[in-house]
Design an enzyme around this catalytic site. Structure first.
Site, PDB file in Angstrom:
ATOM      1  N   ASP A 161      49.580  49.555  37.053  1.00  0.00           N
ATOM      2  CA  ASP A 161      48.561  48.520  36.881  1.00  0.00           C
ATOM      3  C   ASP A 161      48.137  48.425  35.424  1.00  0.00           C
ATOM      4  O   ASP A 161      47.923  47.341  34.895  1.00  0.00           O
ATOM      5  CB  ASP A 161      47.349  48.811  37.780  1.00  0.00           C
ATOM      6  CG  ASP A 161      46.735  50.189  37.551  1.00  0.00           C
ATOM      7  OD1 ASP A 161      47.441  51.081  37.039  1.00  0.00           O
ATOM      8  OD2 ASP A 161      45.549  50.389  37.882  1.00  0.00           O
ATOM      9  N   ARG A 220      43.347  53.662  31.447  1.00  0.00           N
ATOM     10  CA  ARG A 220      42.227  54.320  32.124  1.00  0.00           C
ATOM     11  C   ARG A 220      42.750  55.307  33.179  1.00  0.00           C
ATOM     12  O   ARG A 220      43.946  55.551  33.284  1.00  0.00           O
ATOM     13  CB  ARG A 220      41.296  53.281  32.739  1.00  0.00           C
ATOM     14  CG  ARG A 220      41.880  52.558  33.922  1.00  0.00           C
ATOM     15  CD  ARG A 220      40.842  51.636  34.557  1.00  0.00           C
ATOM     16  NE  ARG A 220      41.407  50.886  35.649  1.00  0.00           N
ATOM     17  CZ  ARG A 220      41.208  49.592  35.844  1.00  0.00           C
ATOM     18  NH1 ARG A 220      40.480  48.889  35.008  1.00  0.00           N
ATOM     19  NH2 ARG A 220      41.743  48.992  36.890  1.00  0.00           N
ATOM     20  N   GLU A 230      43.854  55.392  35.974  1.00  0.00           N
ATOM     21  CA  GLU A 230      44.655  54.851  37.084  1.00  0.00           C
ATOM     22  C   GLU A 230      46.126  55.030  36.721  1.00  0.00           C
ATOM     23  O   GLU A 230      46.746  55.975  37.124  1.00  0.00           O
ATOM     24  CB  GLU A 230      44.317  53.388  37.362  1.00  0.00           C
ATOM     25  CG  GLU A 230      42.889  53.230  37.860  1.00  0.00           C
ATOM     26  CD  GLU A 230      42.721  52.170  38.921  1.00  0.00           C
ATOM     27  OE1 GLU A 230      43.525  52.087  39.842  1.00  0.00           O
ATOM     28  OE2 GLU A 230      41.733  51.411  38.811  1.00  0.00           O
ATOM     29  N   ASP A 269      50.143  44.476  42.151  1.00  0.00           N
ATOM     30  CA  ASP A 269      50.395  44.076  40.772  1.00  0.00           C
ATOM     31  C   ASP A 269      51.901  43.898  40.551  1.00  0.00           C
ATOM     32  O   ASP A 269      52.355  42.921  39.961  1.00  0.00           O
ATOM     33  CB  ASP A 269      49.852  45.130  39.798  1.00  0.00           C
ATOM     34  CG  ASP A 269      48.398  45.504  40.067  1.00  0.00           C
ATOM     35  OD1 ASP A 269      48.024  45.646  41.246  1.00  0.00           O
ATOM     36  OD2 ASP A 269      47.641  45.666  39.099  1.00  0.00           O
ATOM     37  N   GLU A 320      43.058  42.332  32.471  1.00  0.00           N
ATOM     38  CA  GLU A 320      42.838  42.463  33.910  1.00  0.00           C
ATOM     39  C   GLU A 320      41.893  41.370  34.426  1.00  0.00           C
ATOM     40  O   GLU A 320      42.093  40.803  35.489  1.00  0.00           O
ATOM     41  CB  GLU A 320      42.213  43.845  34.187  1.00  0.00           C
ATOM     42  CG  GLU A 320      41.854  44.095  35.636  1.00  0.00           C
ATOM     43  CD  GLU A 320      41.284  45.491  35.837  1.00  0.00           C
ATOM     44  OE1 GLU A 320      40.717  46.050  34.877  1.00  0.00           O
ATOM     45  OE2 GLU A 320      41.407  46.020  36.956  1.00  0.00           O
ATOM     46  N   HIS A 347      46.726  44.699  31.775  1.00  0.00           N
ATOM     47  CA  HIS A 347      47.116  44.600  33.182  1.00  0.00           C
ATOM     48  C   HIS A 347      48.089  43.435  33.272  1.00  0.00           C
ATOM     49  O   HIS A 347      47.710  42.309  33.014  1.00  0.00           O
ATOM     50  CB  HIS A 347      45.880  44.247  33.997  1.00  0.00           C
ATOM     51  CG  HIS A 347      45.389  45.316  34.894  1.00  0.00           C
ATOM     52  ND1 HIS A 347      44.912  46.515  34.438  1.00  0.00           N
ATOM     53  CD2 HIS A 347      45.270  45.361  36.262  1.00  0.00           C
ATOM     54  CE1 HIS A 347      44.527  47.241  35.481  1.00  0.00           C
ATOM     55  NE2 HIS A 347      44.736  46.571  36.588  1.00  0.00           N
TER      56      HIS A 347
HETATM   57  C1  BGC Z   1      43.876  48.370  39.969  1.00  0.00           C
HETATM   58  C2  BGC Z   1      44.484  47.057  40.349  1.00  0.00           C
HETATM   59  C3  BGC Z   1      44.858  47.183  41.782  1.00  0.00           C
HETATM   60  C4  BGC Z   1      43.566  47.295  42.507  1.00  0.00           C
HETATM   61  C5  BGC Z   1      43.593  47.174  43.967  1.00  0.00           C
HETATM   62  C6  BGC Z   1      42.601  48.485  40.741  1.00  0.00           C
HETATM   63  O1  BGC Z   1      41.818  49.545  40.437  1.00  0.00           O
HETATM   64  O2  BGC Z   1      43.715  48.514  38.614  1.00  0.00           O
HETATM   65  O3  BGC Z   1      45.286  46.450  39.468  1.00  0.00           O
HETATM   66  O4  BGC Z   1      45.740  46.278  42.276  1.00  0.00           O
HETATM   67  O5  BGC Z   1      42.811  48.387  42.104  1.00  0.00           O
HETATM   68  O6  BGC Z   1      42.816  46.152  44.223  1.00  0.00           O
END
Ligand code: BGC
Length: 723
Positions: free
Chosen positions: A334, A338, A340, A347, A605, A626
């Site tokens: 994604d 950060r 994640e 995505d 994003e 993103h």
């Molecule tokens: C991510 C998104 C992902 C989403 C789910 C987020 O925290 O960064 O890109 O698809 O969560 O809704």
């Protein structure tokens, strides 16, 4: 694989310090060929006689380690002499950093490495040295390394107190050959500026947001620290800002040993950044030329190029390319910065068509889809992220990655193997959604993300206004359709999916179409999806209404992750290319070019990541890298330049060329390298109309649509005037 080798670890595999494993190997005779097969539960970097083995990084890559671990094989003939030392650094990587929340070790064992060096002597005999208890290990200078948090390297540490390696119960059955593209260092970007912020901090600007790491000079007296922090943007006062990295520390620390001649970069950690703060730096003498950003991503071959007469659109397109480079680091993530950096399925699903224009990504997705399939729950639900880390699963548009990604790869590359390999997984996903219940109330229900980040969301919500049940039902129909298409290619019986698709479409009509024949949910995204997934027969009325919704909104989007991916096609495929161009060329918030105007070098994003008044959307969900909204690039290739594959003769064996020019641009052109050669399509505004030029490579055929006329052609260069 590696049958005779053992997984080796240390006495304290959970320790922060990264170990080095070592083994002396003598070549008893002249070596004609030597290979090193190696992998790790963690990340490894191997050296033979102090020479780095191979040019791949972040090996062995990220797979669903509890099911599959890739093994790399290197030709190391040139690195060997008579007396040799193999050294292998082991880092935690995705396997055991905070990113994976400890899920892998209980299933696949502690951080460990396994390798075999096979030397073939000139007389044809062979000798293999494998990892086992005879190897020894010591602490390396990498005192700490974590995907999210960064790395601490102490250059004063000399490996000593060597101990015998510990053999750990390995899972040989998990080992598979390399499937995806290897990750490589693909570019070195010199710093463009070093400046002092209003707060008095020293900050380096690389001019481009990248994923990778900073390479910096090893200045400082013995024991002095260099501490680097990373950021994507500056705040509205021009200060360093990294709150949006949330818990990811992204900090690199180097402890100097007094040798100032070298350069260093982290080994087992990467950062997503444009700016770097010199939080600690031993000297005031700073030379911008000393700092560079090393770009790291899967080594995909670039295949697509697009340009037009509008420099802002060109910058947007470059931002999409960067979004892909920055987020295709072994898995489609994604975001790269950060806490994640995960393989979010939604995505990847919305972006994969664009990805396959920009770069050759069939191997990349093939590997990831194998991980998707092996993480699928018993009931067929697809996990939200792949490789999965928990049992969160089953969201529409996210789980539909199971059907959409294989199909898009087949469309772009024409290789039916990906359909054959994924067909069970595709069906399982469809079955899961269908079996949730006998109607829309079940198909779109439960934990969903909806039209994620749509601007028609209620204040404070992440979810756009479009009804989940409507979207979930439409996605089920779409996925059934893709199973049907894939099944036909494979010669499978898909009658039950045909019946199901009709049942779902009927339910959609019953539930979401009102007595006036229009949708019960009056959002841009609802109309986009109804059009794109063939949920309605009267497309003309729906498209006209969608165009009105956009115009009434001042030629601006309200869509989130789902609607944005398809809105341009939904408009231009149904006669409203002019409205799609208005969206593309819109410069006011919210729009793609708004972010360009605000200096974006990647795709944001949020449409409002950086608000018109310079403030940030929020720090809790505000990535500036993103790729999801970068899906617009497939429209640049597929409609502005008009290059699309023919699903019936995929991989560009037959090509549809149908450029749709717009007078607000002077010219546009795209090129696409395919298995048959390079397809070109472009146009230029002239006095008597648009001059359209097309090249079809040998082996391909095409139909070129100019206005209402279709020209069926084989290889060659063609020119037309569109009035
Ligand atoms: C991510 C998104 C992902 C989403 C789910 C987020 O925290 O960064 O890109 O698809 O969560 O809704």
């Amino acid at each position: 694989m590696l049958e005779h080798a053992k997984f080796i670890t240390t006495h304290a595999p959970k320790n922060d310090v990264c170990p080095i494993f070592s083994k002396q190997v003598s070549a008893k005779k002249a070596v004609s060929e030597a290979t090193l097969q190696i992998t790790a539960c963690g990340l490894y970097e191997a050296y033979i006689n102090a020479h780095r083995v191979g040019d791949a990084y972040f090996t062995p890559g990220w797979t669903a380690y509890q099911h599959r671990i890739q093994v790399q094989t290197y030709d190391v003939t040139d690195l060997l002499g008579t007396e040799n030392e193999i050294r292998i650094f082991l880092g935690k990587g995705w396997y055991a950093s905070s990113i994976s929340r400890g899920v892998y070790e209980p299933q696949a064992g502690p951080c460990s490495v396994i390798a075999a060096l096979t030397m073939t002597y000139e007389d044809g005999t062979r000798e293999t040295t494998v990892t086992d208890e005879s190897w020894c290990y010591a602490e390396s200078g990498i005192r700490y390394s974590d995907i999210y948090h960064g790395e601490i390297f102490d250059a004063t540490v000399e490996p000593k107190e060597w101990k015998n390696a510990v053999v750990t119960e390995g899972r040989h059955e998990l080992l598979i050959p390399q499937e995806g593209e290897l990750v490589k260092q693909t570019e070195v970007i010199p710093a463009v500026n070093i400046f002092i912020t209003p707060k008095g901090e020293r900050v380096i600007d690389f001019g481009q947001e990248v994923t990778g790491y900073v390479c910096f000079p090893t200045v400082g007296k013995r024991g002095e620290h260099i501490v680097l922090d990373h950021a994507e943007v500056l705040d509205k006062d021009g200060n360093f800002y990294n709150e949006n990295y949330r818990k990811a520390k992204s900090q690199v620390t180097y402890i100097a040993n007094g040798n100032e001649d070298g350069f260093y970069h982290p080994i087992f950690s990467f950062q997503g950044f444009r700016y770097v703060r010199l939080t600690e730096y031993p000297t005031d003498e700073l030379y911008v030329g000393d700092f560079s950003a090393i770009v790291v991503h899967s080594d995909m071959k670039r295949t697509g190029h697009f340009a037009c007469s509008d420099p802002m659109v060109n910058r947007l397109y470059q931002n999409v390319i960067w979004g892909q480079r920055d987020n295709f680091l072994d898995v489609p993530t994604d975001c790269p910065q950060r806490d994640e950096r995960l393989g979010w399925t939604g995505d990847a699903q919305v972006f994969c068509r664009t990805a396959a224009y920009n770069y050759r990504v069939d191997n990349f997705f093939r590997k990831w889809l194998h991980d998707l399939a092996c993480g699928q729950l018993e009931n067929g639900a697809v996990t939200w992220i792949v490789p999965s880390l928990d049992r969160n699963a089953g969201a529409f548009a996210w789980g539909d990655a199971a059907t959409v990604c294989p199909w898009e790869m087949y469309r772009a590359y024409g290789d039916r193997r990906i359909l054959a390999e994924q067909f069970d997984s595709m069906k399982k996903w469809c079955d899961y959604v269908y079996n949730k219940g006998d109607g829309p109330a079940a198909w779109g229900g439960e934990k969903q993300f909806g039209d994620w980040l749509g601007l028609d969301a209620e204040e404070g919500s992440y979810r756009g206004a479009t009804n989940d049940l409507l979207l979930g039902t439409a996605f089920l129909a779409y996925s059934c359709d893709l199973v049907i298409k894939a099944g036909r290619v494979l010669g499978e019986d898909v009658a039950s999916y045909e019946a199901r698709k009709q049942e779902v479409k009927d339910a959609f009509a019953r539930e979401f179409i009102n007595e006036d024949g229009m949708l019960t949910c009056d959002t841009q995204t609802a109309y986009v999806i109804a059009l794109q997934f063939d949920m309605v027969d009267d497309k003309a009325t729906y498209a006209s209404h969608l165009a009105d919704l956009v115009r009434e909104n001042g030629n601006k989007l309200k869509t989130g992750f789902i609607g944005t991916a398809y809105i341009m096609d939904a408009l231009s495929d149904n006669g409203y290319a002019d409205v799609a161009y208005s969206l593309l060329l819109q410069k006011e918030f919210p729009s793609w070019l708004y972010s360009v105007r605000k200096g974006a070098t990647t795709i944001w994003e949020h449409w409002d990541g950086l608000k018109p008044d310079g403030s940030m959307w929020s720090s809790d969900m505000n990535s500036f890298n993103h790729y999801a909204y970068g899906a617009v690039a497939s429209w640049l290739y597929g409609t502005v330049a008009g290059i699309r594959p023919d699903e019936d003769q995929p991989g560009y064996a037959h090509v549809h060329i149908k450029p749709i020019p717009d007078a607000r641009l002077e010219w546009a052109a795209a090129e696409l390298e395919t298995a048959y050669g390079t397809i070109k399509s472009g146009w230029k505004k002239e006095k008597d109309g648009y001059r359209i030029t097309v090249t079809i490579p040998s082996g391909s055929t095409a139909d070129i649509t100019i206005g209402d006329t279709v020209h069926t052609v084989s290889a060659g260069n063609y020119e037309y005037i569109l009035k």
